[in-house]
Design a protein around this motif. Structure first.
Motif, PDB file in Angstrom:
ATOM      1  N   TRP A   1      15.587  34.052  11.579  1.00  0.00           N
ATOM      2  CA  TRP A   1      15.023  35.287  11.859  1.00  0.00           C
ATOM      3  C   TRP A   1      13.590  35.239  11.818  1.00  0.00           C
ATOM      4  CZ3 TRP A   1      17.232  38.761  14.879  1.00  0.00           C
ATOM      5  CH2 TRP A   1      18.666  39.009  14.922  1.00  0.00           C
ATOM      6  N   LYS A   2      12.703  35.690  12.722  1.00  0.00           N
ATOM      7  CA  LYS A   2      11.329  35.605  12.793  1.00  0.00           C
ATOM      8  C   LYS A   2      10.669  36.659  13.538  1.00  0.00           C
ATOM      9  CE  LYS A   2      10.456  30.364  12.484  1.00  0.00           C
ATOM     10  NZ  LYS A   2       9.554  30.489  11.487  1.00  0.00           N
ATOM     11  N   TRP A   3       9.552  36.906  12.588  1.00  0.00           N
ATOM     12  CA  TRP A   3       8.573  38.014  13.285  1.00  0.00           C
ATOM     13  C   TRP A   3       7.858  37.593  14.445  1.00  0.00           C
ATOM     14  CZ3 TRP A   3      10.367  42.887  12.378  1.00  0.00           C
ATOM     15  CH2 TRP A   3      10.733  43.151  11.238  1.00  0.00           C
ATOM     16  N   ILE A   4       7.418  38.404  15.208  1.00  0.00           N
ATOM     17  CA  ILE A   4       6.334  37.787  16.238  1.00  0.00           C
ATOM     18  C   ILE A   4       4.796  37.374  15.723  1.00  0.00           C
ATOM     19  CG2 ILE A   4       7.495  39.322  18.217  1.00  0.00           C
ATOM     20  CD1 ILE A   4       5.479  41.305  17.695  1.00  0.00           C
ATOM     21  N   ASP A   5       4.675  37.902  14.572  1.00  0.00           N
ATOM     22  CA  ASP A   5       3.437  37.163  13.823  1.00  0.00           C
ATOM     23  C   ASP A   5       3.717  35.816  13.416  1.00  0.00           C
ATOM     24  OD1 ASP A   5       4.943  37.759  11.835  1.00  0.00           O
ATOM     25  OD2 ASP A   5       3.615  39.179  10.653  1.00  0.00           O
ATOM     26  N   GLY A   6       4.952  35.172  13.403  1.00  0.00           N
ATOM     27  CA  GLY A   6       5.074  33.932  13.044  1.00  0.00           C
ATOM     28  C   GLY A   6       5.754  33.759  11.507  1.00  0.00           C
ATOM     29  N   THR A   7       5.984  34.852  10.888  1.00  0.00           N
ATOM     30  CA  THR A   7       6.292  34.889   9.562  1.00  0.00           C
ATOM     31  C   THR A   7       7.998  34.975   9.602  1.00  0.00           C
ATOM     32  OG1 THR A   7       6.381  37.186   9.362  1.00  0.00           O
ATOM     33  CG2 THR A   7       4.398  35.767   8.698  1.00  0.00           C
ATOM     34  N   ASN A   8       8.705  34.680   8.560  1.00  0.00           N
ATOM     35  CA  ASN A   8      10.301  34.715   8.351  1.00  0.00           C
ATOM     36  C   ASN A   8      10.633  36.038   7.810  1.00  0.00           C
ATOM     37  OD1 ASN A   8      10.419  31.866   9.483  1.00  0.00           O
ATOM     38  ND2 ASN A   8      10.483  31.179   7.534  1.00  0.00           N
ATOM     39  N   LEU A   9      11.801  36.485   8.193  1.00  0.00           N
ATOM     40  CA  LEU A   9      12.256  37.594   7.742  1.00  0.00           C
ATOM     41  C   LEU A   9      12.700  37.477   6.017  1.00  0.00           C
ATOM     42  CD1 LEU A   9      13.561  40.532   7.887  1.00  0.00           C
ATOM     43  CD2 LEU A   9      15.820  39.362   8.242  1.00  0.00           C
ATOM     44  N   THR A  10      12.052  38.384   5.501  1.00  0.00           N
ATOM     45  CA  THR A  10      12.162  38.142   3.842  1.00  0.00           C
ATOM     46  C   THR A  10      13.298  38.548   3.146  1.00  0.00           C
ATOM     47  OG1 THR A  10      10.743  40.339   3.372  1.00  0.00           O
ATOM     48  CG2 THR A  10       9.419  38.182   3.685  1.00  0.00           C
ATOM     49  N   ASP A  11      13.870  39.408   3.473  1.00  0.00           N
ATOM     50  CA  ASP A  11      15.159  39.851   3.026  1.00  0.00           C
ATOM     51  C   ASP A  11      16.460  39.797   4.104  1.00  0.00           C
ATOM     52  OD1 ASP A  11      17.066  41.265   1.777  1.00  0.00           O
ATOM     53  OD2 ASP A  11      16.112  42.884   0.980  1.00  0.00           O
ATOM     54  N   ALA A  12      17.176  38.744   3.903  1.00  0.00           N
ATOM     55  CA  ALA A  12      18.260  38.479   4.754  1.00  0.00           C
ATOM     56  C   ALA A  12      19.272  39.566   4.868  1.00  0.00           C
ATOM     57  CB  ALA A  12      18.938  37.179   4.445  1.00  0.00           C
TER      58      ALA A  12
ATOM     59  N   GLU B   1       5.999  43.228  26.506  1.00  0.00           N
ATOM     60  CA  GLU B   1       5.110  43.348  27.438  1.00  0.00           C
ATOM     61  C   GLU B   1       4.418  44.619  27.496  1.00  0.00           C
ATOM     62  OE1 GLU B   1       3.071  40.714  29.092  1.00  0.00           O
ATOM     63  OE2 GLU B   1       4.400  39.398  27.737  1.00  0.00           O
ATOM     64  N   ASN B   2       5.409  45.554  27.587  1.00  0.00           N
ATOM     65  CA  ASN B   2       5.260  47.046  27.654  1.00  0.00           C
ATOM     66  C   ASN B   2       4.160  47.424  26.541  1.00  0.00           C
ATOM     67  OD1 ASN B   2       5.717  50.252  26.898  1.00  0.00           O
ATOM     68  ND2 ASN B   2       5.562  49.926  29.005  1.00  0.00           N
ATOM     69  N   CYS B   3       4.372  47.004  24.954  1.00  0.00           N
ATOM     70  CA  CYS B   3       3.705  47.238  24.146  1.00  0.00           C
ATOM     71  C   CYS B   3       2.253  46.529  24.259  1.00  0.00           C
ATOM     72  CB  CYS B   3       4.205  46.816  22.755  1.00  0.00           C
ATOM     73  SG  CYS B   3       5.604  47.718  22.306  1.00  0.00           S
ATOM     74  N   ARG B   4       2.196  45.288  24.815  1.00  0.00           N
ATOM     75  CA  ARG B   4       1.085  44.641  24.941  1.00  0.00           C
ATOM     76  C   ARG B   4       0.280  45.222  25.866  1.00  0.00           C
ATOM     77  NH1 ARG B   4       2.776  38.201  25.033  1.00  0.00           N
ATOM     78  NH2 ARG B   4       3.086  37.838  22.766  1.00  0.00           N
ATOM     79  N   GLY B   5       0.713  45.673  26.867  1.00  0.00           N
ATOM     80  CA  GLY B   5      -0.395  46.497  28.169  1.00  0.00           C
ATOM     81  C   GLY B   5      -0.691  47.694  27.408  1.00  0.00           C
ATOM     82  N   ARG B   6      -0.369  48.298  26.378  1.00  0.00           N
ATOM     83  CA  ARG B   6      -1.103  49.334  25.415  1.00  0.00           C
ATOM     84  C   ARG B   6      -1.852  48.664  24.459  1.00  0.00           C
ATOM     85  NH1 ARG B   6       2.947  54.264  25.037  1.00  0.00           N
ATOM     86  NH2 ARG B   6       1.068  55.451  24.539  1.00  0.00           N
ATOM     87  N   GLY B   7      -2.366  47.489  24.066  1.00  0.00           N
ATOM     88  CA  GLY B   7      -3.062  46.947  23.202  1.00  0.00           C
ATOM     89  C   GLY B   7      -2.272  46.909  21.782  1.00  0.00           C
ATOM     90  N   ALA B   8      -1.166  46.756  21.950  1.00  0.00           N
ATOM     91  CA  ALA B   8      -0.272  46.862  20.680  1.00  0.00           C
ATOM     92  C   ALA B   8       0.797  45.765  20.783  1.00  0.00           C
ATOM     93  CB  ALA B   8       0.402  48.098  20.475  1.00  0.00           C
ATOM     94  N   ASP B   9       1.719  45.649  20.097  1.00  0.00           N
ATOM     95  CA  ASP B   9       3.073  44.697  20.062  1.00  0.00           C
ATOM     96  C   ASP B   9       4.151  45.388  19.400  1.00  0.00           C
ATOM     97  OD1 ASP B   9       4.293  42.472  20.574  1.00  0.00           O
ATOM     98  OD2 ASP B   9       2.730  41.257  20.089  1.00  0.00           O
ATOM     99  N   LEU B  10       5.431  44.715  19.321  1.00  0.00           N
ATOM    100  CA  LEU B  10       6.533  45.353  18.984  1.00  0.00           C
ATOM    101  C   LEU B  10       6.252  45.395  17.302  1.00  0.00           C
ATOM    102  CD1 LEU B  10       9.391  43.720  20.785  1.00  0.00           C
ATOM    103  CD2 LEU B  10       8.740  45.874  21.027  1.00  0.00           C
ATOM    104  N   VAL B  11       6.890  46.298  16.707  1.00  0.00           N
ATOM    105  CA  VAL B  11       6.699  46.611  15.366  1.00  0.00           C
ATOM    106  C   VAL B  11       7.174  45.516  14.383  1.00  0.00           C
ATOM    107  CG1 VAL B  11       8.882  47.774  15.031  1.00  0.00           C
ATOM    108  CG2 VAL B  11       6.982  48.393  13.448  1.00  0.00           C
ATOM    109  N   VAL B  12       6.415  45.113  13.296  1.00  0.00           N
ATOM    110  CA  VAL B  12       6.449  44.023  12.473  1.00  0.00           C
ATOM    111  C   VAL B  12       6.871  44.831  11.052  1.00  0.00           C
ATOM    112  CG1 VAL B  12       5.715  42.152  11.197  1.00  0.00           C
ATOM    113  CG2 VAL B  12       5.523  42.402  13.616  1.00  0.00           C
ATOM    114  N   VAL B  13       7.665  44.690  10.214  1.00  0.00           N
ATOM    115  CA  VAL B  13       7.872  45.043   8.852  1.00  0.00           C
ATOM    116  C   VAL B  13       8.137  44.037   7.926  1.00  0.00           C
ATOM    117  CG1 VAL B  13       9.601  46.523   7.546  1.00  0.00           C
ATOM    118  CG2 VAL B  13       9.138  47.179  10.316  1.00  0.00           C
ATOM    119  N   HIS B  14       7.318  44.251   6.767  1.00  0.00           N
ATOM    120  CA  HIS B  14       7.208  43.132   5.826  1.00  0.00           C
ATOM    121  C   HIS B  14       7.686  43.636   4.503  1.00  0.00           C
ATOM    122  CE1 HIS B  14       5.409  40.109   8.480  1.00  0.00           C
ATOM    123  NE2 HIS B  14       4.199  40.779   8.639  1.00  0.00           N
ATOM    124  N   ASP B  15       7.915  44.750   4.235  1.00  0.00           N
ATOM    125  CA  ASP B  15       8.424  45.349   3.075  1.00  0.00           C
ATOM    126  C   ASP B  15       9.128  46.399   3.012  1.00  0.00           C
ATOM    127  OD1 ASP B  15       6.472  47.702   2.966  1.00  0.00           O
ATOM    128  OD2 ASP B  15       4.899  46.388   2.676  1.00  0.00           O
TER     129      ASP B  15
END
Length: 288
Positions: free
Chosen positions: A237-248, A192-206
């Motif tokens: 394990w899921k990222w907040i953008d709806g994708t799954n963690l690619t590397d377990a 919620e704090n990140c959203r209040g700044r127009g952002a979100d928690l970090v998502v790492v895909h690679d």
């Protein structure tokens, strides 16, 4: 006592007279007929018959009178029932009119309340529109100040990320590295704090982006690590953008109620989401 000769002679004469007396018709009748002609109950029997006939006549008369009265009473009762039905009908009509009147009053009150609600709602919408315009102006000004800060000569220089954020490729990051209260937050609070700044928690895909994040965390050391936008949902394990963690291999197996934390040792770990940690917020970089 001895009877005198004169008395005896008179008795003999009387007996002879009785024996030699002529026979009367009633004396020739049978004993029962003689009793009938000579009975003193004959007048009483006649009176009884007369009384019986009188009683029967009176009974027939009164029966006729009572029957007529019954017919009359039945008729009057029917008329009363009819009048009662009419009165009940009139009473029902009056009750209906009263209910209609009450219903009209209720409808009028509801109309008045509805009108007041409409006016209040219209006013609230107007106030919200005014506040939204003010908010947009403030947000636009805040955005300009954040992305295009003015220097001492009031010349603005724009960048792809807000002031104080770090850019990597097409993303901007900010690391909240203070562990002093009230900066540490639960996973939900951090998001919620990140959203209040127009952002979100970090998502790492690679792997490349992971290495960048791990490098920042090593330099901005916090003992308990940073929340990321990764948590367990439905045993995965899921990222907040709806994708799954690619590397377990990046983190231990999922456990319900756990979220991911990036540690300064360049490793990730799983902890309960209601624990308190610092956070990494992320947003897309602007094209400048």
């Amino acid at each position: 006592m001895s009877r005198k000769p004169a008395d005896e002679a008179e008795g003999v004469i009387e007996d002879n007279e009785y024996v030699n007396a002529p026979v009367r018709p009633e004396d020739k009748a049978p004993p029962d007929r003689r009793l009938l002609f000579s009975s003193p109950s004959l007048p009483l029997l006649a009176v009884c018959w007369i009384l019986l006939l009188l009683i029967m006549g009176l009974r027939i008369y009164f029966s006729s009178v009572i029957s007529e009265q019954n017919v009359k009473l039945i008729k009057e009762n029917q008329e009363l029932m009819k009048e009662n039905q009419e009165l009940m009908k009139e009473n029902q009509e009056l009750s209906t009119e009263g209910k209609n009147s009450e219903l009209k009053n209720v409808i009028q009150e509801l109309k008045t309340e509805n009108q007041e609600l409409k006016e209040n709602f219209t006013k609230q919408i107007t106030d919200l529109e005014d506040n939204w315009e003010k908010f947009n102006v403030s947000r636009a000004q805040w955005t300009i100040d954040s992305y295009c800060p003015a220097d001492t000569s009031k010349v603005r220089r724009c960048s792809a990320c807000q002031r104080g954020w770090d850019q990597t490729q097409k993303s901007c990051y900010v690391f909240h590295n203070s562990e002093a209260p009230p900066h540490p937050k639960t996973w939900e609070e951090a998001r919620e704090n990140c959203r209040g700044r127009g952002a979100d928690l970090v998502v790492v895909h690679d792997e490349e982006e992971k290495n960048v994040i791990d490098g920042y965390i090593r330099d901005l050391y916090v003992s308990k690590g940073y929340w990321m936008g990764l948590r367990v949902e439905g045993g995965t394990w899921k990222w907040i953008d709806g994708t799954n963690l690619t590397d377990a291999s990046w983190i231990e197996p999922p456990a319900e109620g756990h979220c991911a934390v990036s540690l300064p040792t360049r490793t990730w770990t799983s902890v309960k989401c209601d624990e308190k940690r610092t956070r990494i917020c992320s947003q897309k970089a602007l094209s400048v």
